[in-house]
Design a protein around this motif. Structure first.
Motif, PDB file in Angstrom:
ATOM      1  N   LEU A 166       0.836  -1.206   0.000  1.00 33.32           N
ATOM      2  CA  LEU A 166       0.000   0.000   0.000  1.00 33.32           C
ATOM      3  C   LEU A 166       0.865   1.248   0.000  1.00 33.32           C
ATOM      4  N   GLY A 167       1.409   1.590  -1.102  1.00 33.72           N
ATOM      5  CA  GLY A 167       2.168   2.832  -1.228  1.00 33.72           C
ATOM      6  C   GLY A 167       3.662   2.631  -1.165  1.00 33.72           C
ATOM      7  N   ASP A 168       4.346   3.516  -1.850  1.00 36.12           N
ATOM      8  CA  ASP A 168       5.807   3.513  -1.843  1.00 36.12           C
ATOM      9  C   ASP A 168       6.294   4.361  -0.678  1.00 36.12           C
ATOM     10  N   GLY A 169       7.526   4.166  -0.310  1.00 34.93           N
ATOM     11  CA  GLY A 169       8.135   5.007   0.713  1.00 34.93           C
ATOM     12  C   GLY A 169       7.784   4.575   2.116  1.00 34.93           C
ATOM     13  N   TYR A 170       8.278   5.353   3.047  1.00 34.40           N
ATOM     14  CA  TYR A 170       8.092   5.057   4.462  1.00 34.40           C
ATOM     15  C   TYR A 170       6.782   5.631   4.979  1.00 34.40           C
ATOM     16  N   GLY A 171       6.350   5.129   6.137  1.00 35.02           N
ATOM     17  CA  GLY A 171       5.075   5.543   6.685  1.00 35.02           C
ATOM     18  C   GLY A 171       5.145   6.510   7.848  1.00 35.02           C
ATOM     19  N   MET A 172       6.325   6.686   8.448  1.00 42.87           N
ATOM     20  CA  MET A 172       6.441   7.527   9.649  1.00 42.87           C
ATOM     21  C   MET A 172       7.150   8.813   9.308  1.00 42.87           C
ATOM     22  N   PRO A 173       6.588   9.973   9.587  1.00 47.29           N
ATOM     23  CA  PRO A 173       5.231  10.218  10.071  1.00 47.29           C
ATOM     24  C   PRO A 173       4.248  10.248   8.912  1.00 47.29           C
ATOM     25  N   SER A 174       2.996  10.008   9.242  1.00 48.29           N
ATOM     26  CA  SER A 174       1.946  10.102   8.231  1.00 48.29           C
ATOM     27  C   SER A 174       1.780  11.580   7.888  1.00 48.29           C
ATOM     28  N   SER A 175       1.886  11.920   6.616  1.00 47.22           N
ATOM     29  CA  SER A 175       1.799  13.339   6.240  1.00 47.22           C
ATOM     30  C   SER A 175       0.360  13.823   6.123  1.00 47.22           C
ATOM     31  N   HIS A 176      -0.597  12.925   6.119  1.00 44.15           N
ATOM     32  CA  HIS A 176      -1.997  13.335   6.161  1.00 44.15           C
ATOM     33  C   HIS A 176      -2.665  12.546   7.279  1.00 44.15           C
ATOM     34  N   SER A 177      -2.197  12.832   8.470  1.00 43.36           N
ATOM     35  CA  SER A 177      -2.593  12.086   9.666  1.00 43.36           C
ATOM     36  C   SER A 177      -4.096  12.062   9.857  1.00 43.36           C
ATOM     37  N   GLN A 178      -4.632  10.872   9.786  1.00 40.73           N
ATOM     38  CA  GLN A 178      -6.061  10.722   9.964  1.00 40.73           C
ATOM     39  C   GLN A 178      -6.396   9.256  10.208  1.00 40.73           C
ATOM     40  N   PHE A 179      -7.496   9.049  10.894  1.00 41.63           N
ATOM     41  CA  PHE A 179      -7.995   7.696  11.164  1.00 41.63           C
ATOM     42  C   PHE A 179      -8.166   6.907   9.872  1.00 41.63           C
ATOM     43  N   CYS A 205      -6.377   6.621   7.262  1.00 39.01           N
ATOM     44  CA  CYS A 205      -5.178   5.899   6.809  1.00 39.01           C
ATOM     45  C   CYS A 205      -4.916   4.656   7.641  1.00 39.01           C
ATOM     46  N   VAL A 206      -5.313   4.680   8.911  1.00 41.46           N
ATOM     47  CA  VAL A 206      -5.178   3.494   9.760  1.00 41.46           C
ATOM     48  C   VAL A 206      -6.207   2.454   9.318  1.00 41.46           C
ATOM     49  N   TYR A 207      -7.433   2.895   9.114  1.00 40.97           N
ATOM     50  CA  TYR A 207      -8.517   1.998   8.719  1.00 40.97           C
ATOM     51  C   TYR A 207      -8.196   1.310   7.393  1.00 40.97           C
ATOM     52  N   LEU A 208      -7.640   2.054   6.451  1.00 44.29           N
ATOM     53  CA  LEU A 208      -7.319   1.489   5.136  1.00 44.29           C
ATOM     54  C   LEU A 208      -6.004   0.718   5.127  1.00 44.29           C
ATOM     55  N   GLY A 209      -5.242   0.787   6.227  1.00 48.18           N
ATOM     56  CA  GLY A 209      -4.002   0.022   6.346  1.00 48.18           C
ATOM     57  C   GLY A 209      -2.767   0.721   5.800  1.00 48.18           C
ATOM     58  N   TYR A 210      -2.845   1.999   5.495  1.00 45.04           N
ATOM     59  CA  TYR A 210      -1.701   2.727   4.954  1.00 45.04           C
ATOM     60  C   TYR A 210      -0.723   3.156   6.035  1.00 45.04           C
ATOM     61  N   HIS A 211      -1.224   3.344   7.258  1.00 46.42           N
ATOM     62  CA  HIS A 211      -0.385   3.786   8.372  1.00 46.42           C
ATOM     63  C   HIS A 211      -0.813   3.093   9.654  1.00 46.42           C
ATOM     64  N   THR A 212       0.122   3.025  10.604  1.00 43.46           N
ATOM     65  CA  THR A 212      -0.211   2.532  11.939  1.00 43.46           C
ATOM     66  C   THR A 212      -0.746   3.711  12.749  1.00 43.46           C
ATOM     67  N   ALA A 213      -1.385   3.410  13.860  1.00 46.69           N
ATOM     68  CA  ALA A 213      -1.885   4.477  14.735  1.00 46.69           C
ATOM     69  C   ALA A 213      -0.726   5.338  15.228  1.00 46.69           C
ATOM     70  N   ASN A 214       0.412   4.718  15.496  1.00 50.75           N
ATOM     71  CA  ASN A 214       1.593   5.456  15.952  1.00 50.75           C
ATOM     72  C   ASN A 214       2.083   6.433  14.878  1.00 50.75           C
ATOM     73  N   GLN A 215       2.087   6.004  13.630  1.00 47.86           N
ATOM     74  CA  GLN A 215       2.519   6.873  12.535  1.00 47.86           C
ATOM     75  C   GLN A 215       1.585   8.068  12.398  1.00 47.86           C
TER      76      GLN A 215
END
Length: 180
Positions: free
Chosen positions: A86-99, A101-111
């Motif tokens: 799900l996407g290229d590059g790293y996940g931390m920090p999420s640049s569009h921090s929102q629930f 992205c966690v729900y869709l699996g693009y980022h962890t809650a921590n990110q």
């Protein structure tokens, strides 16, 4: 035209390539909401072209600088996304921090949490930078540049109620036209 060989891997623009479970109605909705940053850039561009306001230009610069900061931080943290496909590059920090992205699996809650903290910190910093740009005459200097004048850039930040001021200007012009 460049020839693509059968074994050559193709890439997608990850900015708009959102994957989701098509049977999950919430995921379907959230996938579209993740496109909001693109809509914001279009909005900024439209407002800048139509209004020619320094405030809009400064906001856009802040958003772009924040994206640059996130890119640098992603390279420094080097934390992978929860699902590599799900996407290229790293996940931390999420640049569009929102629930979303966690729900869709693009980022962890921590990110998302770290992305939110970075975004809020940058927003506070950018607020004070914006004040300093006005107080130290940088905005006035930019407005005096020949290119700024050719583009009709302006700074309306000194007007308390801009909507009322614009309405009054329009009313005066309308009255003048009707008296002719």
């Amino acid at each position: 035209m460049i020839e693509i060989k059968r074994y050559q891997k193709l890439s997608s623009i990850s900015l708009t390539h959102v994957q989701f479970n098509p049977y999950d109605k919430l995921a379907y909705l959230l996938a579209y909401i993740t496109l909001t940053p693109i809509a914001l850039l279009i909005f900024y561009g439209s407002v800048i072209v139509s209004r020619r306001e320094m405030a809009s230009i400064i906001m856009l610069c802040g958003q772009l600088l924040n994206e640059g900061l996130n890119s640098i931080l992603k390279g420094a943290f080097e934390q992978k996304r929860p699902h590599a496909h799900l996407g290229d590059g790293y996940g931390m920090p999420s640049s569009h921090s929102q629930f979303i992205c966690v729900y869709l699996g693009y980022h962890t809650a921590n990110q998302v949490l770290v992305g939110s903290l970075v975004g809020m910190s940058f927003a506070i910093l950018w607020y004070f930078v914006t004040i300093a740009l006005h107080e130290n005459g940088v905005v006035d200097y930019i407005l005096e540049l020949p290119l700024s004048q050719k583009l009709y850039l302006k700074d309306m930040s000194g007007i308390d109620n801009l909507a009322l001021w614009e309405y009054e200007q329009w009313s005066k012009l309308r009255a003048m036209k009707s008296s002719i």
